[in-house]
Design an enzyme around this catalytic site. Structure first.
Site, short mmCIF file in Angstrom:
data_model
loop_
_atom_site.label_atom_id
_atom_site.label_comp_id
_atom_site.label_asym_id
_atom_site.label_seq_id
_atom_site.Cartn_x
_atom_site.Cartn_y
_atom_site.Cartn_z
CD GLU A 195 -2.49 1.71 0.16
OE1 GLU A 195 -2.43 2.90 -0.19
OE2 GLU A 195 -3.15 0.87 -0.44
CB CYS A 221 -9.83 3.77 -9.96
SG CYS A 221 -8.72 2.71 -10.87
#
Length: 88
Positions: free
Chosen positions: A4, A37
């Site tokens: 992440e 996105c």
């Protein structure tokens, strides 16, 4: 492996990867929803051994990608949501 990076989702390509599949995954991962996105593969890490081959194949695939009006069937990439996204 999933890392992440605050909306900068990585795609990691190692020497034993299927190059065609890796290039396809990179393009779908980046261009899905016009790249707008939070899970777009906006960071692509490619091993040195295959870097040149990957870049050549990715560039060829990008040249095939047709931008155009969203309702034109041959268009693969439509309009950006706003000027900020377009300028990115």
């Amino acid at each position: 492996v999933s890392l992440e990076l605050g909306g900068k989702s990585p795609l990691i390509v190692l020497p034993d990867a299927d190059l065609d599949q890796a290039v396809a995954a990179a393009h779908i991962g980046l261009f899905l929803n016009m790249g707008q996105c939070c899970c777009a593969s906006s960071r692509v890490f490619v091993h040195d051994e295959i870097y040149d081959k990957f870049v050549a194949a990715a560039a060829m695939k990008a040249k095939e990608w047709k931008a155009g009006p969203q309702f034109e069937e041959s268009s693969l990439h439509g309009a950006q949501v706003d000027k900020i996204q377009f300028d990115k």
